[in-house]
Design a protein around this motif. Structure first.
Motif, PDB file in Angstrom:
ATOM      1  N   TYR A 275       0.824  -1.207   0.000  1.00  0.00           N
ATOM      2  CA  TYR A 275       0.000   0.000   0.000  1.00  0.00           C
ATOM      3  C   TYR A 275       0.865   1.266   0.000  1.00  0.00           C
ATOM      4  CZ  TYR A 275      -4.151  -2.829   1.019  1.00  0.00           C
ATOM      5  OH  TYR A 275      -5.180  -3.735   0.961  1.00  0.00           O
ATOM      6  N   SER A 276       1.963   1.230   0.743  1.00  0.00           N
ATOM      7  CA  SER A 276       2.861   2.389   0.794  1.00  0.00           C
ATOM      8  C   SER A 276       3.505   2.657  -0.558  1.00  0.00           C
ATOM      9  CB  SER A 276       3.946   2.172   1.854  1.00  0.00           C
ATOM     10  OG  SER A 276       3.376   1.979   3.135  1.00  0.00           O
ATOM     11  N   LEU A 277       3.953   1.595  -1.205  1.00  0.00           N
ATOM     12  CA  LEU A 277       4.551   1.767  -2.533  1.00  0.00           C
ATOM     13  C   LEU A 277       3.534   2.288  -3.530  1.00  0.00           C
ATOM     14  CD1 LEU A 277       6.720  -1.474  -2.723  1.00  0.00           C
ATOM     15  CD2 LEU A 277       7.577   0.859  -2.531  1.00  0.00           C
ATOM     16  N   ALA A 278       2.317   1.787  -3.467  1.00  0.00           N
ATOM     17  CA  ALA A 278       1.277   2.234  -4.405  1.00  0.00           C
ATOM     18  C   ALA A 278       0.877   3.681  -4.131  1.00  0.00           C
ATOM     19  CB  ALA A 278       0.063   1.322  -4.304  1.00  0.00           C
ATOM     20  N   ASP A 279       0.919   4.096  -2.873  1.00  0.00           N
ATOM     21  CA  ASP A 279       0.530   5.462  -2.524  1.00  0.00           C
ATOM     22  C   ASP A 279       1.540   6.489  -3.020  1.00  0.00           C
ATOM     23  OD1 ASP A 279      -1.100   7.373  -1.454  1.00  0.00           O
ATOM     24  OD2 ASP A 279      -0.332   7.190   0.582  1.00  0.00           O
ATOM     25  N   GLY A 280       2.788   6.074  -3.225  1.00  0.00           N
ATOM     26  CA  GLY A 280       3.805   7.025  -3.659  1.00  0.00           C
ATOM     27  C   GLY A 280       3.692   7.431  -5.112  1.00  0.00           C
ATOM     28  N   GLY A 281       3.301   6.497  -5.979  1.00  0.00           N
ATOM     29  CA  GLY A 281       3.186   6.826  -7.397  1.00  0.00           C
ATOM     30  C   GLY A 281       4.537   7.091  -8.030  1.00  0.00           C
ATOM     31  N   ILE A 282       4.542   7.988  -9.013  1.00  0.00           N
ATOM     32  CA  ILE A 282       5.774   8.298  -9.736  1.00  0.00           C
ATOM     33  C   ILE A 282       6.628   9.298  -8.960  1.00  0.00           C
ATOM     34  CG2 ILE A 282       6.747   9.229 -11.865  1.00  0.00           C
ATOM     35  CD1 ILE A 282       5.413   6.571 -12.265  1.00  0.00           C
ATOM     36  N   TRP A 283       6.012  10.369  -8.473  1.00  0.00           N
ATOM     37  CA  TRP A 283       6.763  11.452  -7.856  1.00  0.00           C
ATOM     38  C   TRP A 283       6.821  11.347  -6.336  1.00  0.00           C
ATOM     39  CZ3 TRP A 283       9.148  13.749 -11.694  1.00  0.00           C
ATOM     40  CH2 TRP A 283       8.541  13.786 -12.945  1.00  0.00           C
ATOM     41  N   GLY A 284       5.930  10.580  -5.717  1.00  0.00           N
ATOM     42  CA  GLY A 284       5.918  10.465  -4.276  1.00  0.00           C
ATOM     43  C   GLY A 284       5.071  11.545  -3.604  1.00  0.00           C
ATOM     44  N   ARG A 285       4.777  11.333  -2.355  1.00  0.00           N
ATOM     45  CA  ARG A 285       3.980  12.285  -1.588  1.00  0.00           C
ATOM     46  C   ARG A 285       4.810  13.434  -1.023  1.00  0.00           C
ATOM     47  NH1 ARG A 285      -0.952  10.973  -0.114  1.00  0.00           N
ATOM     48  NH2 ARG A 285      -0.759  12.360   1.704  1.00  0.00           N
ATOM     49  N   GLY A 286       6.097  13.325  -1.097  1.00  0.00           N
ATOM     50  CA  GLY A 286       6.969  14.364  -0.559  1.00  0.00           C
ATOM     51  C   GLY A 286       7.726  13.860   0.655  1.00  0.00           C
ATOM     52  N   LEU A 287       8.914  14.395   0.860  1.00  0.00           N
ATOM     53  CA  LEU A 287       9.760  13.967   1.970  1.00  0.00           C
ATOM     54  C   LEU A 287       9.098  14.308   3.299  1.00  0.00           C
ATOM     55  CD1 LEU A 287      12.523  12.704   2.596  1.00  0.00           C
ATOM     56  CD2 LEU A 287      13.470  15.015   2.679  1.00  0.00           C
ATOM     57  N   GLY A 288       8.944  13.306   4.154  1.00  0.00           N
ATOM     58  CA  GLY A 288       8.318  13.485   5.456  1.00  0.00           C
ATOM     59  C   GLY A 288       6.811  13.371   5.462  1.00  0.00           C
ATOM     60  N   GLN A 289       6.197  13.102   4.304  1.00  0.00           N
ATOM     61  CA  GLN A 289       4.733  13.077   4.200  1.00  0.00           C
ATOM     62  C   GLN A 289       4.173  11.660   4.158  1.00  0.00           C
ATOM     63  OE1 GLN A 289       3.085  15.963   4.446  1.00  0.00           O
ATOM     64  NE2 GLN A 289       5.116  16.916   4.613  1.00  0.00           N
ATOM     65  N   SER A 290       4.887  10.690   4.664  1.00  0.00           N
ATOM     66  CA  SER A 290       4.401   9.313   4.638  1.00  0.00           C
ATOM     67  C   SER A 290       3.229   9.124   5.597  1.00  0.00           C
ATOM     68  CB  SER A 290       5.535   8.357   5.021  1.00  0.00           C
ATOM     69  OG  SER A 290       5.052   7.052   5.208  1.00  0.00           O
ATOM     70  N   ARG A 291       2.278   8.310   5.191  1.00  0.00           N
ATOM     71  CA  ARG A 291       1.161   7.946   6.045  1.00  0.00           C
ATOM     72  C   ARG A 291       1.415   6.624   6.782  1.00  0.00           C
ATOM     73  NH1 ARG A 291      -3.822   8.914   1.725  1.00  0.00           N
ATOM     74  NH2 ARG A 291      -3.586  11.184   1.509  1.00  0.00           N
ATOM     75  N   ALA A 292       2.181   5.747   6.153  1.00  0.00           N
ATOM     76  CA  ALA A 292       2.408   4.422   6.738  1.00  0.00           C
ATOM     77  C   ALA A 292       3.237   4.494   8.015  1.00  0.00           C
ATOM     78  CB  ALA A 292       3.089   3.509   5.722  1.00  0.00           C
ATOM     79  N   LYS A 293       4.071   5.523   8.166  1.00  0.00           N
ATOM     80  CA  LYS A 293       4.922   5.602   9.364  1.00  0.00           C
ATOM     81  C   LYS A 293       4.132   5.954  10.615  1.00  0.00           C
ATOM     82  CE  LYS A 293       6.226  10.449   8.634  1.00  0.00           C
ATOM     83  NZ  LYS A 293       7.353  11.347   8.346  1.00  0.00           N
ATOM     84  N   TRP A 294       2.869   6.331  10.475  1.00  0.00           N
ATOM     85  CA  TRP A 294       2.028   6.629  11.644  1.00  0.00           C
ATOM     86  C   TRP A 294       1.446   5.332  12.189  1.00  0.00           C
ATOM     87  CZ3 TRP A 294       1.276  11.569  13.695  1.00  0.00           C
ATOM     88  CH2 TRP A 294       1.866  12.603  12.967  1.00  0.00           C
ATOM     89  N   SER A 295       2.343   4.406  12.525  1.00  0.00           N
ATOM     90  CA  SER A 295       2.014   3.113  13.155  1.00  0.00           C
ATOM     91  C   SER A 295       1.154   2.220  12.266  1.00  0.00           C
ATOM     92  CB  SER A 295       1.298   3.339  14.504  1.00  0.00           C
ATOM     93  OG  SER A 295       2.125   4.083  15.386  1.00  0.00           O
ATOM     94  N   TYR A 296       1.154   2.456  10.950  1.00  0.00           N
ATOM     95  CA  TYR A 296       0.456   1.551  10.041  1.00  0.00           C
ATOM     96  C   TYR A 296       1.385   0.451   9.519  1.00  0.00           C
ATOM     97  CZ  TYR A 296      -3.474   4.787   9.877  1.00  0.00           C
ATOM     98  OH  TYR A 296      -4.553   5.583  10.217  1.00  0.00           O
ATOM     99  N   LEU A 297       2.667   0.737   9.382  1.00  0.00           N
ATOM    100  CA  LEU A 297       3.639  -0.220   8.855  1.00  0.00           C
ATOM    101  C   LEU A 297       4.661  -0.521   9.943  1.00  0.00           C
ATOM    102  CD1 LEU A 297       4.832  -1.869   6.521  1.00  0.00           C
ATOM    103  CD2 LEU A 297       6.079   0.182   5.811  1.00  0.00           C
ATOM    104  N   PRO A 298       4.666  -1.741  10.506  1.00  0.00           N
ATOM    105  CA  PRO A 298       5.676  -2.090  11.521  1.00  0.00           C
ATOM    106  C   PRO A 298       7.079  -2.120  10.915  1.00  0.00           C
ATOM    107  CG  PRO A 298       3.799  -3.605  11.595  1.00  0.00           C
ATOM    108  CD  PRO A 298       3.652  -2.802  10.344  1.00  0.00           C
ATOM    109  N   ASN A 299       8.063  -1.728  11.731  1.00  0.00           N
ATOM    110  CA  ASN A 299       9.477  -1.698  11.308  1.00  0.00           C
ATOM    111  C   ASN A 299       9.669  -0.861  10.042  1.00  0.00           C
ATOM    112  OD1 ASN A 299      10.400  -3.371  13.428  1.00  0.00           O
ATOM    113  ND2 ASN A 299       9.857  -5.204  12.270  1.00  0.00           N
ATOM    114  N   ALA A 300       8.993   0.268   9.988  1.00  0.00           N
ATOM    115  CA  ALA A 300       9.105   1.121   8.801  1.00  0.00           C
ATOM    116  C   ALA A 300      10.500   1.716   8.658  1.00  0.00           C
ATOM    117  CB  ALA A 300       8.059   2.232   8.871  1.00  0.00           C
ATOM    118  N   HIS A 301      11.209   1.931   9.764  1.00  0.00           N
ATOM    119  CA  HIS A 301      12.540   2.530   9.717  1.00  0.00           C
ATOM    120  C   HIS A 301      13.649   1.496   9.511  1.00  0.00           C
ATOM    121  CE1 HIS A 301      11.785   1.225  13.831  1.00  0.00           C
ATOM    122  NE2 HIS A 301      13.092   1.102  13.975  1.00  0.00           N
ATOM    123  N   ASN A 302      13.304   0.212   9.569  1.00  0.00           N
ATOM    124  CA  ASN A 302      14.338  -0.826   9.547  1.00  0.00           C
ATOM    125  C   ASN A 302      14.178  -1.725   8.323  1.00  0.00           C
ATOM    126  OD1 ASN A 302      16.320  -2.614  10.187  1.00  0.00           O
ATOM    127  ND2 ASN A 302      15.565  -3.128  12.191  1.00  0.00           N
TER     128      ASN A 302
END
Length: 523
Positions: A275-302
């Motif tokens: 879902y995170s990869l699909a949400d980014g598209g071609i250009w992305g949502r922008g640096l720091g604008q991820s939605r998955a890092k708000w406890s939706y994706l475990p181990n997002a930083h690792n």
């Protein structure tokens, strides 16, 4: 008049065809200029060294930025500071820069001498970490040494020591023209022992990385294909048994083959990464604008930081990461193909294969092509031990790049460049096959016991000396016999050096070199 007509027509035809030729040259000119500039830059003696350093810096900086973005929310929710995990990663990056510099300054001869003691020390550390009270157990795995400020994984150190010692061992075996049994026996049991100790932690992901290191050493060490196929099949069977032996490992395999059975359970992490990869598209949502890092994706930083890269930087960010690793493959194999020293060839090729395969496995399970293994993305994922050890390996590869024949010639002629002068790096030693052969012969002579002189040697030599007339020999004068003995000794030494030179011709690069004088001295 008839003779002047062709003379007038020729300039007119030239004027008519001149714009077309100019257009053809103008269309191909910039492309040729770009190709020529890049090719000229790659032809520089220290191009491989600069490539490795630039790739290490770019991946490390990208990793620090993405770790800050991916871990800020959970760090703030857990400890009150959004920069806690980022500061730890930055400290280990600074420590990794120090070990990178140390690896640049270590002579290859000293590295080979210390390869086995350091490898034995890493095995001892793997044993100590399994002792309760000595090693720290986190989430069911006892794989860390808690030093207060940082935690160290000895399994990460074992990767580098196995690469260096295995390359030294196989390079020595190749120079001695040893058989396949001599190649397998010292290396394979030691590698399997390290894998067994890591499995007991348990740590399947690092076991896979160690298996890749061992396999690449055997591949570049010249193991025949039939034996390599047998070892590869055995490794796949062992990995499958280990994957199905524990509960969480079998859950990962079941989630990979049946991703829709439990979308909120064992398949949740892989689904959220897609879902995170699909949400980014071609250009992305922008640096720091991820939605998955708000406890939706475990181990997002690792483990799943590549999914955050795809969400925030889009397809272009993912292509940048893949391009940097592809450029690293090119640089590593370029160093291995240009090096004259067999140890450097094996070391660089095996290390490049290990780091690249680890990156491909991480990206593969993030995009859903492989089951989740837990291998980190080198230099990008959060993890202090992995970052420092990978930077150490990059430093060793950069050191190997400075030992290319053209690089050695350029450095000894004073063309060291600003970067080398700024770091005050020592000049690399010139590799000499004859000197290496003498060192091996001296080591063999020191290892073997000296033969005892026979008691009747003097008794037999006395009649032989009396049988020959004074000042004469059977073949002529004493001067002639001594000259013949000197000539025969010099011929014998010449033949030995010629054999060692011919045996190392296969290791030399097949590209033209500008510094012919230095190349002749390096032999």
């Amino acid at each position: 008049m008839t003779a002047a007509t062709p003379r007038r027509a020729a300039p007119e035809a030239a004027r008519r065809t001149a714009p077309e030729a100019a257009r053809r040259v103008g269309n191909k000119g910039p492309q040729r200029l770009r190709i020529g500039w890049f090719g000229a830059w790659l032809a520089r003696p220290l191009a491989s060294f600069h490539l490795v350093v630039a790739i290490a810096v770019l991946l490390t900086v990208l990793g620090l930025v993405m770790v800050l973005s991916a871990s800020s929310v959970e760090s703030y929710a857990g400890g009150g500071s959004a920069y806690s995990l980022f500061i730890q990663q930055a400290v280990m990056a600074a420590f990794g820069a120090v070990v990178f510099y140390i690896a640049l300054r270590i002579p290859m001869r000293l590295m080979r001498q210390l390869s086995f003691p350091v490898f034995a020390l890493s095995v001892v550390l793997l044993v100590l970490v399994l002792i309760p009270g000595v090693g720290t157990k986190v989430q069911g795995s006892q794989r860390w040494f808690d030093l207060g400020v940082v935690s160290v994984q000895p399994s990460e150190v074992a990767k580098v020591t196995l690469v260096v010692w295995g390359s030294h061992l196989l390079a020595s075996r190749q120079s001695e023209k040893a058989g396949y049994k001599d190649i397998l026996m010292p290396l394979v049991p030691a590698g399997l022992l390290v894998c067994l100790l890591v499995v007991l932690e348990p740590n399947l992901s690092t076991t896979i990385a160690l298996g890749i290191v061992l396999t690449s050493l055997l591949w570049f060490g010249g193991l025949p294909l039939r034996m390599f196929v047998t070892i590869a099949v055995s490794g796949v069977v062992a990995a499958t048994i280990l994957a199905l032996s524990a509960g969480y490992r079998s859950d990962r395999m079941r989630a990979f083959f049946n991703p829709g059975d439990d979308p909120q359970g064992i398949g949740y992490q892989a689904r959220q990464a897609m879902y995170s990869l699909a949400d980014g598209g071609i250009w992305g949502r922008g640096l720091g604008q991820s939605r998955a890092k708000w406890s939706y994706l475990p181990n997002a930083h690792n483990d799943f930081i590549f999914a955050i890269i795809g969400e925030e930087l889009g397809f272009l960010g993912c292509a940048l990461v893949l391009g940097l690793f592809a450029l690293f493959v090119y640089a590593g194999l370029r160093i291995a193909s240009r090096s004259v020293d067999p140890f450097i060839r094996l070391l660089t090729a095996s290390a490049t294969t290990w780091i690249t395969c680890q990156a491909l496995i991480n990206i593969g399970y993030v995009v859903g092509l492989l089951p989740v293994t837990g291998l980190q993305l080198p230099l990008v994922s959060a993890g202090g031990s992995s970052l420092a050890i990978t930077l150490l390996m990059f430093g060793i590869i950069a050191n190997a790049a400075r030992h290319e024949p053209e690089a050695v010639a350029a450095l000894h002629s004073g063309q060291d460049g600003r970067f080398s002068r700024l770091l005050r790096l020592p000049k690399p030693e010139v590799y000499s096959p004859a000197r290496a052969a003498r060192a091996r012969a001296k080591a063999k002579a020191n290892g073997k016991p000296k033969p005892k002189p026979k008691a009747n040697a003097k008794v037999k030599s006395a009649p032989q000396r009396r049988a020959l007339p004074s000042g004469r020999s059977r073949g002529g004068s004493a001067e002639t016999s001594s000259r013949r003995s000197v000539d025969s000794d010099s011929a014998r030494r010449t033949s030995r050096s010629t054999e060692s030179w011919r045996s190392t011709r296969a290791w030399e690069p097949n590209y033209p070199m500008k510094h012919a004088r230095e190349r002749g001295n390096s032999r």
